[in-house]
Design a protein around this motif. Structure first.
Motif, mmCIF file in Angstrom:
data_model
loop_
_atom_site.group_PDB
_atom_site.id
_atom_site.type_symbol
_atom_site.label_atom_id
_atom_site.label_comp_id
_atom_site.label_asym_id
_atom_site.label_seq_id
_atom_site.Cartn_x
_atom_site.Cartn_y
_atom_site.Cartn_z
ATOM 1 N N SER A 273 0.870 -1.166 0.000
ATOM 2 C CA SER A 273 0.000 0.000 0.000
ATOM 3 C C SER A 273 0.910 1.219 0.000
ATOM 4 N N ALA B 41 -2.298 5.875 4.377
ATOM 5 C CA ALA B 41 -3.488 5.036 4.540
ATOM 6 C C ALA B 41 -3.654 4.597 5.994
ATOM 7 N N LEU C 293 -2.874 -2.616 5.629
ATOM 8 C CA LEU C 293 -1.843 -2.639 4.595
ATOM 9 C C LEU C 293 -1.015 -1.364 4.619
ATOM 10 N N GLY C 294 -1.667 -0.228 4.846
ATOM 11 C CA GLY C 294 -0.920 1.029 4.920
ATOM 12 C C GLY C 294 0.075 1.022 6.067
ATOM 13 N N SER D 120 2.974 -1.433 5.217
ATOM 14 C CA SER D 120 3.870 -0.880 4.209
ATOM 15 C C SER D 120 4.727 0.234 4.798
#
Length: 418
Positions: free
Chosen positions: A56, A61, A65-66, A69
């Motif tokens: 991501s 985000a 996932l943000g 990442s």
């Protein structure tokens, strides 16, 4: 084969490229790591895993996932900082390559929005480089001189490929000195601590292009005495598209942004903006996320092998190569012909044979990959009165047997052109 300091055959198994055959069943002999290194499975799989399961954008985000990442991206910054002995992780700026890192610093000088006297530059002021530089450490300073009216000066190179260091070249008018830590053509390791001391005596700043040293030797940026250090991922078993600028925190704080856009801002109004603190001030837009994570994996890999062991292995290879290449008639070294203050890059010419022909025959008939040309260092080749050289550059996965293959190929080249 000469006994090496670590298990090179075990290391070679980490690099998938060495399991392939070239056309006609020839094994690959890769002696071009000074151009770009090969990649181990550990780096390849780390990048694949992130793309497949965790990808991501970073710093934006508010979801799993943000967060994953962002954590992986910032963890890579921590790894790089530790690898080069940076006092603070915030002094590590991710760029797309060393060229961008060098341009970033050059942009700060003479910039009218920067009133810090250390970065003011105009007519009568001086920029100092050297004759052995890669184009990436020449052209940005030429452009800076053209923009500001400053004078570009340089150290010469001796006949045996050493920096012709004359401290008087650096004067009270010098604002920035930028030189290679290790030459990409000559293999020469420059006396950067001595140059840095002289630069600081007159109040100048010093930048090092460490693209050819960080992958091969233990490097501690503070011990070098530099103010800025640039290097790149693709030469240190990492991916392309990722480079690093290290700079002293107080200098980075004083510098203007290089690129404008998302993530480098603190707040934006229609008539002005304020900027994020370093390192994010210099990382506008979506960064090379997976490439940075791949660089972190490369740092892990090199750290596990051990930089001291890699350096010792390369010294063994270089000593072997210098001795073996001396047996090739009419071969002329361009650069130091001894191990003193040099790395594992050996450039040479063969009398009466153009390097392009050398490289083609070595590749076509022996599977030996070397670099031919001026290696993005044309002024250095002009200094030696030659258009090009053949360059063999060694890394942790090379063997003395591969050097033997190079020498056999060179003997064949001479027979072809006899």
């Amino acid at each position: 084969m000469t006994q090496l300091s670590f298990d090179v055959e075990k290391i070679r198994k980490d690099f998938p490229v060495f399991s392939r055959e070239l056309p006609d069943g020839r094994p690959l002999v890769y002696l071009d790591s000074g151009n770009s290194s090969q990649k181990p499975t550990q780096v390849i799989e780390t990048m694949r895993d992130h793309f497949a399961l965790h990808y991501s954008n970073v710093g934006r985000a508010m979801h799993v996932l943000g967060a994953e990442s962002t954590d992986a991206y910032e963890s890579a910054r921590d790894k790089v900082a530790a690898f080069v002995g940076a006092p603070s992780r915030d002094e590590v700026i991710f760029t797309k390559n060393a060229s961008e890192a060098l341009n970033l610093v050059a942009y700060a000088f003479g910039n009218p929005i920067n009133t810090d006297p250390r970065f003011t530059l105009g007519a009568g002021d001086e920029i100092v480089i050297s004759e052995m530089e890669h184009h990436s450490n020449i052209v940005p300073w030429q452009l800076l001189a053209q923009r500001t009216g400053a004078t570009l000066k340089w150290f010469g190179v001796t006949d045996d490929g050493r920096l012709d260091y004359d401290p008087s070249v650096i004067t009270e008018r010098t604002k920035i000195v930028s030189i290679a830590h290790q030459s990409n053509v000559l293999g020469t390791v420059n006396p950067v601590a001595e140059v840095a001391r002289r630069a600081h005596e007159v109040g100048a700043l010093i930048m090092l292009d460490a693209s050819q040293s960080v992958p091969h030797h233990p490097v501690n940026v503070t011990e070098l005495g530099a103010d800025f250090v640039a290097f790149t991922g693709h030469k240190m078993v990492g991916p392309s598209g990722i480079g690093v600028l290290w700079g002293k925190a107080e200098l980075l704080d004083a510098m203007p942004p290089f690129l404008g856009g998302g993530e480098m801002i603190e707040a934006v109004w229609m008539d002005h903006s304020t900027y994020a603190p370093v390192p994010h001030k210099f990382e506008a837009g979506t960064p090379p996320i997976v490439e940075a994570i791949g660089l972190g994996a490369a740092v892990d890999y090199l750290t596990e092998v051990g930089m001291e062991a890699i350096e010792a292995h390369e010294r063994t290879l270089t000593a072997y190569a210098l001795d073996a290449l001396r047996e090739v008639p009419t071969l002329r070294f361009i650069g130091p012909d001894s191990l003193e203050q040099r790395g594992g890059t050996v450039s040479f010419t063969l009398e009466g044979v153009h390097p392009h022909d050398v490289g083609q025959i070595l590749d076509d008939q022996f599977g030996v990959a070397v670099r031919v040309g001026h290696h993005c260092a044309r002024p250095l080749h002009l200094r030696f009165g030659i258009p090009a050289t053949t360059r063999a550059s060694f890394y942790l996965y090379n063997t003395t047997g591969e050097i033997d293959a190079l020498v056999r190929g060179l003997h064949h080249v001479q027979k072809v052109f006899a």
